[in-house]
Design a protein around this motif. Structure first.
Motif: not given
Length: 244
Positions: A185-192, A126-145
């Motif tokens: 959320a839609n962008r994460l779906k497009k990435i993976f 669960l990510l509280l905030g989808a700004g600069t920090l939230g975007c990079y945390v989401a990408r890092t989580l996605l990269a680790w599976g």
């Protein structure tokens, strides 16, 4: 379509079709056959497709049931076609999933051999905030599976966001800006496409906290990605209610 790789020999599907035609119409002694083997026109190489006249030989016995080729007996001792699932080698979604899994296994082998990748993949974040920090945390989580990510944010994409936040583009700022959580959320779906990303709808900070309290605490890991300093009393209350 003829799957044969030989220029002079037809494939087994074509042979079965010819046997079927002769069995049902033995009076016809010749057939015009087009063996189409080219998916695109060749530039300099010769055409692999062939056209010819098939003549029925004298040894053929009219009325005799032909033996099918390419069928095998099942566990019930019945003749049936053998099916092969080619999705692992042709489906882009499965290919992307395999590539990600292989990359994570290599990372585990080099960095952390004790890492449980299956447990990481089943973890809900669960990510509280989808700004600069939230975007990079989401990408890092996605990269680790991590496959299940919930984004919580009540803001909209502004013109200053895309240059700092990798989940947004210029088009997301037009007409007042899209909701950050939904757009991320839609962008994460497009990435993976294999990721399961959610974006609860909310407009105020109170709604954000109420949404967090509804999350299952036993399987959700919260990440506080709020760059703007909210009142510490509200954050302490959220932390205390999350643990209760």
């Amino acid at each position: 379509m003829d799957p044969s790789s030989s220029a002079q020999s037809p494939g087994w599907p074509l042979l079965n079709i010819l046997a079927y035609l002769y069995h049902h119409d033995p009076e016809t002694k010749s057939h015009g056959i087009l063996c189409w083997r080219d998916t695109i026109p060749p530039n300099s190489a010769p055409w692999r497709s062939r056209f010819g006249i098939f003549q029925v030989g004298a040894k053929c016995e009219p009325g005799k049931r032909p033996t099918a080729v390419g069928w095998e007996r099942t566990a019930q001792n019945k003749l049936a076609p053998r099916m092969a699932d080619l999705g692992a080698t042709m489906d882009p979604l499965q290919l992307a999933d395999q590539a990600l899994s292989l990359n994570l296994k290599l990372m585990r082998w080099r960095i952390l051999p004790a890492l449980d990748l299956e447990k990481v993949a089943s973890t809900k974040c669960l990510l509280l905030g989808a700004g600069t920090l939230g975007c990079y945390v989401a990408r890092t989580l996605l990269a680790w599976g991590v496959r299940k990510i919930t984004l919580v944010d009540s803001g909209k994409v502004s013109f200053s966001n895309p240059v700092r936040q990798p989940l947004f583009e210029f088009e997301d700022c037009i007409e007042g800006g899209k909701p950050k959580a939904e757009c991320a959320a839609n962008r994460l779906k497009k990435i993976f496409p294999g990721v399961v990303s959610a974006r609860p709808l909310m407009t105020t900070l109170i709604q954000r906290f109420l949404t967090v309290l509804r999350m299952p605490r036993d399987s959700t890991f919260p990440f506080l990605c709020l760059v703007i300093p909210y009142p510490m009393s509200s954050l302490r209350q959220l932390k205390r209610m999350w643990r209760c």
